[in-house]
Design a protein around this motif. Structure first.
Motif, PDB file in Angstrom:
ATOM      1  N   VAL A   1      -4.062   1.462   5.737  1.00 60.97           N
ATOM      2  CA  VAL A   1      -2.988   0.557   5.335  1.00 60.97           C
ATOM      3  C   VAL A   1      -2.830   0.677   3.830  1.00 60.97           C
ATOM      4  O   VAL A   1      -3.792   0.501   3.084  1.00 60.97           O
ATOM      5  N   THR A   2      -1.622   1.009   3.382  1.00 61.74           N
ATOM      6  CA  THR A   2      -1.355   1.143   1.947  1.00 61.74           C
ATOM      7  C   THR A   2      -0.232   0.197   1.545  1.00 61.74           C
ATOM      8  O   THR A   2       0.566  -0.242   2.381  1.00 61.74           O
ATOM      9  N   SER A   3      -0.177  -0.084   0.255  1.00 62.30           N
ATOM     10  CA  SER A   3       0.832  -1.001  -0.274  1.00 62.30           C
ATOM     11  C   SER A   3       1.583  -0.338  -1.426  1.00 62.30           C
ATOM     12  O   SER A   3       0.970   0.216  -2.334  1.00 62.30           O
ATOM     13  N   GLY A   4       2.903  -0.402  -1.373  1.00 62.05           N
ATOM     14  CA  GLY A   4       3.714   0.171  -2.444  1.00 62.05           C
ATOM     15  C   GLY A   4       3.516   1.666  -2.571  1.00 62.05           C
ATOM     16  O   GLY A   4       3.397   2.387  -1.580  1.00 62.05           O
ATOM     17  N   ASP A   5       3.438   2.123  -3.812  1.00 63.92           N
ATOM     18  CA  ASP A   5       3.257   3.551  -4.074  1.00 63.92           C
ATOM     19  C   ASP A   5       1.788   3.947  -4.224  1.00 63.92           C
ATOM     20  O   ASP A   5       1.476   5.096  -4.520  1.00 63.92           O
ATOM     21  N   ASN A   6       0.894   2.990  -4.033  1.00 65.94           N
ATOM     22  CA  ASN A   6      -0.532   3.272  -4.177  1.00 65.94           C
ATOM     23  C   ASN A   6      -1.045   4.000  -2.931  1.00 65.94           C
ATOM     24  O   ASN A   6      -1.013   3.454  -1.824  1.00 65.94           O
ATOM     25  N   PRO A   7      -1.517   5.256  -3.075  1.00 61.97           N
ATOM     26  CA  PRO A   7      -1.966   6.015  -1.899  1.00 61.97           C
ATOM     27  C   PRO A   7      -3.319   5.566  -1.362  1.00 61.97           C
ATOM     28  O   PRO A   7      -3.695   5.923  -0.243  1.00 61.97           O
ATOM     29  N   LYS A   8      -4.063   4.773  -2.144  1.00 58.62           N
ATOM     30  CA  LYS A   8      -5.376   4.326  -1.700  1.00 58.62           C
ATOM     31  C   LYS A   8      -5.237   3.202  -0.674  1.00 58.62           C
ATOM     32  O   LYS A   8      -4.376   2.337  -0.802  1.00 58.62           O
ATOM     33  N   PRO A   9      -6.106   3.206   0.357  1.00 59.76           N
ATOM     34  CA  PRO A   9      -6.037   2.161   1.376  1.00 59.76           C
ATOM     35  C   PRO A   9      -6.274   0.773   0.790  1.00 59.76           C
ATOM     36  O   PRO A   9      -7.031   0.606  -0.166  1.00 59.76           O
ATOM     37  N   VAL A  10      -5.606  -0.204   1.364  1.00 63.49           N
ATOM     38  CA  VAL A  10      -5.842  -1.597   0.999  1.00 63.49           C
ATOM     39  C   VAL A  10      -7.311  -1.918   1.264  1.00 63.49           C
ATOM     40  O   VAL A  10      -7.900  -1.428   2.236  1.00 63.49           O
ATOM     41  N   SER A  11      -7.902  -2.719   0.398  1.00 62.84           N
ATOM     42  CA  SER A  11      -9.322  -3.058   0.519  1.00 62.84           C
ATOM     43  C   SER A  11      -9.644  -3.582   1.923  1.00 62.84           C
ATOM     44  O   SER A  11      -8.945  -4.440   2.466  1.00 62.84           O
ATOM     45  N   GLY A  12     -10.722  -3.040   2.493  1.00 60.49           N
ATOM     46  CA  GLY A  12     -11.136  -3.440   3.833  1.00 60.49           C
ATOM     47  C   GLY A  12     -10.695  -2.463   4.908  1.00 60.49           C
ATOM     48  O   GLY A  12     -11.107  -2.586   6.063  1.00 60.49           O
ATOM     49  N   PHE A  13      -9.842  -1.488   4.538  1.00 58.16           N
ATOM     50  CA  PHE A  13      -9.362  -0.515   5.518  1.00 58.16           C
ATOM     51  C   PHE A  13      -9.841   0.902   5.214  1.00 58.16           C
ATOM     52  O   PHE A  13      -9.358   1.864   5.814  1.00 58.16           O
ATOM     53  N   GLU A  14     -10.786   1.037   4.289  1.00 61.75           N
ATOM     54  CA  GLU A  14     -11.320   2.359   3.988  1.00 61.75           C
ATOM     55  C   GLU A  14     -12.074   2.903   5.204  1.00 61.75           C
ATOM     56  O   GLU A  14     -12.927   2.234   5.775  1.00 61.75           O
ATOM     57  N   GLY A  15     -11.752   4.121   5.615  1.00 64.86           N
ATOM     58  CA  GLY A  15     -12.445   4.731   6.748  1.00 64.86           C
ATOM     59  C   GLY A  15     -12.169   4.078   8.080  1.00 64.86           C
ATOM     60  O   GLY A  15     -12.981   4.187   9.010  1.00 64.86           O
ATOM     61  N   ALA A  16     -11.021   3.410   8.213  1.00 67.64           N
ATOM     62  CA  ALA A  16     -10.694   2.719   9.461  1.00 67.64           C
ATOM     63  C   ALA A  16     -10.392   3.722  10.587  1.00 67.64           C
ATOM     64  O   ALA A  16      -9.842   4.792  10.351  1.00 67.64           O
ATOM     65  N   ILE A  17     -10.772   3.349  11.809  1.00 77.99           N
ATOM     66  CA  ILE A  17     -10.628   4.229  12.974  1.00 77.99           C
ATOM     67  C   ILE A  17     -10.060   3.440  14.159  1.00 77.99           C
ATOM     68  O   ILE A  17     -10.425   2.283  14.388  1.00 77.99           O
ATOM     69  N   SER A  18      -9.180   4.084  14.892  1.00 73.28           N
ATOM     70  CA  SER A  18      -8.663   3.517  16.134  1.00 73.28           C
ATOM     71  C   SER A  18      -8.931   4.515  17.259  1.00 73.28           C
ATOM     72  O   SER A  18      -8.590   5.696  17.140  1.00 73.28           O
TER      73      SER A  18
END
Length: 220
Positions: free
Chosen positions: A36-53
């Motif tokens: 999950v990203t916000s705006g133009d920031n390519p880094k994932p929103v905090s808490g979603f790093e390495g998320a898997i479905s």
């Protein structure tokens, strides 16, 4: 007679070619990396790093596991009965939430009846040829998806969002306002799925209805 035989041969070849190209499956495991990203920031929103479905499909049964550093949940759904359950942790409690068919429809009503428009874009993902299509949810969220017709789930209800899609999504992105959710396939397994994946826990969970879970969430 010769022309007739040639025509029959060509017709049969087309049928065989289509059957090989489109592999319908009743059992399947698909793992997606998602962020999950916000705006133009390519880094994932905090808490979603390495998320898997992870999606497990076995006939009428579907299990979807969502895992990230900040939360985890599982949904088990029986498309024949139209009912399911959600396993999650909320406010330190492990909950087993029962879903009726009307509850399931309520949860997924935003994704009902999405029309996907196929584009001319094509790319290869995980070794599969994928077509690009664009759709929009009832709330106006845009979905851009790359899907393959080489793998087609028999159970079209395995994911309400892609019920009208002509194949299996291998990469897709949802845009809602300033947020984007991007899924990319990391693993596809066509082997039989163990029946134990759909077993319900016998202890350790507080059971409740979907309506009770909404009240609990509102009271936090």
């Amino acid at each position: 007679m010769l022309k007739y035989c040639i025509a029959c041969f060509l017709s049969l070849a087309m049928v065989v070619s289509f059957a090989v190209a489109q592999n319908k499956v009743s059992e399947l495991t698909v793992v997606y990396d998602y962020a999950v990203t916000s705006g133009d920031n390519p880094k994932p929103v905090s808490g979603f790093e390495g998320a898997i479905s992870t999606i497990y499909l076995k006939g009428n049964q579907v299990r979807t596991d969502m895992e990230s550093p900040s939360f985890s949940s599982s949904t088990i759904y029986d498309s024949k009965a139209g009912t399911g359950i959600i396993l999650k942790e909320l406010s330190g409690q492990k909950l087993l939430i029962h879903l009726s068919s009307s509850n399931w429809e309520e949860i997924n009503k935003n994704d009902e009846g999405i029309t996907f428009v196929k584009t001319t874009d094509i790319k290869t993902i995980a070794g599969y040829k994928c077509n690009k299509a664009v759709g929009k949810t009832k709330s106006g969220s845009v979905i851009v998806v790359y899907y393959t017709t080489e793998i087609v789930p028999d159970n079209k209800d395995y994911n309400p969002r892609f019920k009208t899609l002509e194949g299996l999504p291998l990469e897709y992105e949802l845009t809602n306002g300033n947020f984007k959710i991007h899924y990319t396939v990391s693993k596809i397994n066509l082997n039989p799925v163990p029946a134990s994946k759909f077993d319900l826990p016998k202890s350790g969970y507080r059971e409740m209805t979907y309506e009770e879970s909404k009240k609990l969430k509102q009271g936090r």
